[in-house]
Design a protein around this motif. Structure first.
Motif, short mmCIF file in Angstrom:
data_model
loop_
_atom_site.label_atom_id
_atom_site.label_comp_id
_atom_site.label_asym_id
_atom_site.label_seq_id
_atom_site.Cartn_x
_atom_site.Cartn_y
_atom_site.Cartn_z
N ARG A 113 -0.27 -4.29 -9.60
CA ARG A 113 -0.71 -3.75 -8.33
C ARG A 113 -0.66 -2.46 -7.70
O ARG A 113 -1.55 -1.72 -8.11
CB ARG A 113 0.06 -4.95 -7.36
N LEU A 114 0.72 -1.99 -9.25
CA LEU A 114 0.92 -0.68 -8.60
C LEU A 114 -0.54 0.07 -9.50
O LEU A 114 -0.89 1.19 -9.38
CB LEU A 114 2.01 0.08 -9.51
N ILE A 115 -0.29 -0.48 -11.37
CA ILE A 115 -1.55 -0.03 -12.03
C ILE A 115 -3.09 0.40 -11.00
O ILE A 115 -4.01 1.14 -11.90
CB ILE A 115 -1.52 -0.92 -12.87
N LEU A 125 0.65 5.93 -15.58
CA LEU A 125 1.52 4.81 -15.15
C LEU A 125 1.39 4.26 -16.65
O LEU A 125 2.47 3.07 -16.05
CB LEU A 125 1.09 4.73 -13.90
N VAL A 126 0.51 3.32 -16.89
CA VAL A 126 0.55 2.78 -17.75
C VAL A 126 1.16 2.65 -18.88
O VAL A 126 3.08 1.25 -19.54
CB VAL A 126 -0.34 1.87 -18.13
N GLU A 127 1.19 3.77 -19.38
CA GLU A 127 2.33 3.82 -20.61
C GLU A 127 3.44 4.29 -20.20
O GLU A 127 4.50 4.03 -20.55
CB GLU A 127 1.92 5.43 -20.62
N ALA A 128 3.96 5.01 -18.98
CA ALA A 128 5.71 5.28 -18.64
C ALA A 128 6.10 3.28 -18.01
O ALA A 128 7.23 3.95 -18.21
CB ALA A 128 5.79 5.52 -16.86
N VAL A 147 9.21 2.55 -7.73
CA VAL A 147 8.90 3.61 -7.20
C VAL A 147 8.83 4.99 -8.26
O VAL A 147 8.48 5.57 -7.87
CB VAL A 147 9.57 3.72 -6.01
N ASP A 148 10.40 4.71 -8.67
CA ASP A 148 10.81 5.19 -9.52
C ASP A 148 9.71 5.66 -10.76
O ASP A 148 9.70 6.98 -11.02
CB ASP A 148 12.22 5.87 -10.23
N ILE A 149 9.20 4.44 -10.72
CA ILE A 149 8.74 4.97 -12.70
C ILE A 149 7.31 5.83 -11.81
O ILE A 149 6.74 6.81 -12.81
CB ILE A 149 8.77 3.73 -12.56
N ALA A 150 6.60 5.31 -11.18
CA ALA A 150 5.79 5.20 -10.48
C ALA A 150 5.38 7.56 -10.11
O ALA A 150 4.91 7.68 -10.36
CB ALA A 150 4.95 5.30 -9.43
N SER A 151 7.11 7.52 -9.39
CA SER A 151 7.15 9.32 -9.05
C SER A 151 6.85 10.01 -10.26
O SER A 151 6.90 11.51 -10.87
CB SER A 151 8.21 9.35 -7.58
N ARG A 152 7.47 9.06 -11.67
CA ARG A 152 7.60 10.18 -12.78
C ARG A 152 6.25 10.15 -13.44
O ARG A 152 6.18 10.80 -14.17
CB ARG A 152 9.06 9.12 -13.74
N ALA A 153 5.40 9.72 -12.57
CA ALA A 153 3.94 9.05 -13.84
C ALA A 153 3.37 10.10 -12.73
O ALA A 153 1.96 9.71 -13.10
CB ALA A 153 3.69 8.10 -13.67
N GLY A 154 4.02 10.85 -11.95
CA GLY A 154 2.96 11.79 -10.68
C GLY A 154 2.55 10.88 -9.30
O GLY A 154 1.34 11.83 -8.24
N LEU A 155 2.97 10.45 -9.48
CA LEU A 155 2.33 9.42 -8.64
C LEU A 155 3.18 9.82 -7.13
O LEU A 155 4.42 9.74 -6.88
CB LEU A 155 2.16 7.44 -8.10
#
Length: 221
Positions: A113-115, A125-128, A147-155
């Motif tokens: 969903r996030l992708i 995000l996919v790479e993260a 949420v943490d992974i996505a934020s590190r990917a710039g979201l």
């Protein structure tokens, strides 16, 4: 079937993959290596499509990948470890670090969903997600972890949290899964160029170059 192509000579590469699939991680990097060498790379649009290898995996179970595969495949633990070793060595040849001792089996629906919701951050995000799942032992069906992974990917963390608490992106994931069934996708990664030509598996770079070349030469209706 909807044919997604245009009259500008652009090439759309749809990639059905699952974050829980190590060969999808490897295939992604092999494809990107091919894309970097492809003369028409500026005309290529990559679209990530959702696929779930184990949609029945309970959310929050937090079992090791080893235990999950021993049970689901009925394989001896030592055989699974040998399989992990082979995959990890293959990944290392692509510059990827896979630590199967820490991989946690997870339901990937929310990650998919996030992708779909990531906009221009989708590739990052996919790479993260792959890196977190296979290299960091992240529990990728835990929404706070996502949420943490996505934020590190710039979201934006607040936006991601709100999206995960809603049903945002769910219909897009289900649509991808249904299209995969109609296209008879039975294994991932699965690469489709302009809904004309396809390649299955984490193929060598030269095979992906051939896919891109063939898609570029194919007539567009």
């Amino acid at each position: 079937m909807t044919t997604q192509q245009n009259t500008d000579g652009d090439i759309e590469i749809e990639i059905w993959s699952d974050i829980a699939c190590p060969w999808c991680y490897i295939g992604k990097h092999r494809f990107l290596s091919a894309l970097a060498e492809f003369e028409g790379r500026d005309r290529v649009n990559v679209v990530w499509r959702s696929y779930q290898l184990s949609p029945e995996t309970p959310v929050g179970e937090r079992r090791s990948e080893l235990d999950a595969l021993v049970e689901s495949k009925g394989m001896p633990a030592e055989q699974v470890r040998q399989m992990f070793g082979h995959v990890a060595r293959t990944a290392a040849d692509e510059g990827l670090s896979l630590d199967f001792d820490t991989v946690i089996a997870a339901n990937t629906f929310d990650a998919h969903r996030l992708i779909h919701l990531a906009g221009d951050k989708r590739d990052a995000l996919v790479e993260a997600l792959f890196r977190a799942h296979f290299g960091e032992g992240a529990v990728i069906d835990d929404r706070e972890v996502l949420v943490d992974i996505a934020s590190r990917a710039g979201l934006d963390a607040g936006t991601v949290r709100a999206e995960l608490e809603s049903d945002a992106g769910a219909d897009a994931v289900r649509a991808d899964l249904e299209t995969a069934r109609r296209l008879q996708v039975s294994a991932v990664p699965f690469f489709v160029a302009n809904r004309r030509v396809a390649v299955s598996g984490a193929q060598p770079k030269d095979v992906f170059l051939q896919l891109l070349t063939q898609a570029s030469a194919a007539p567009v209706n």
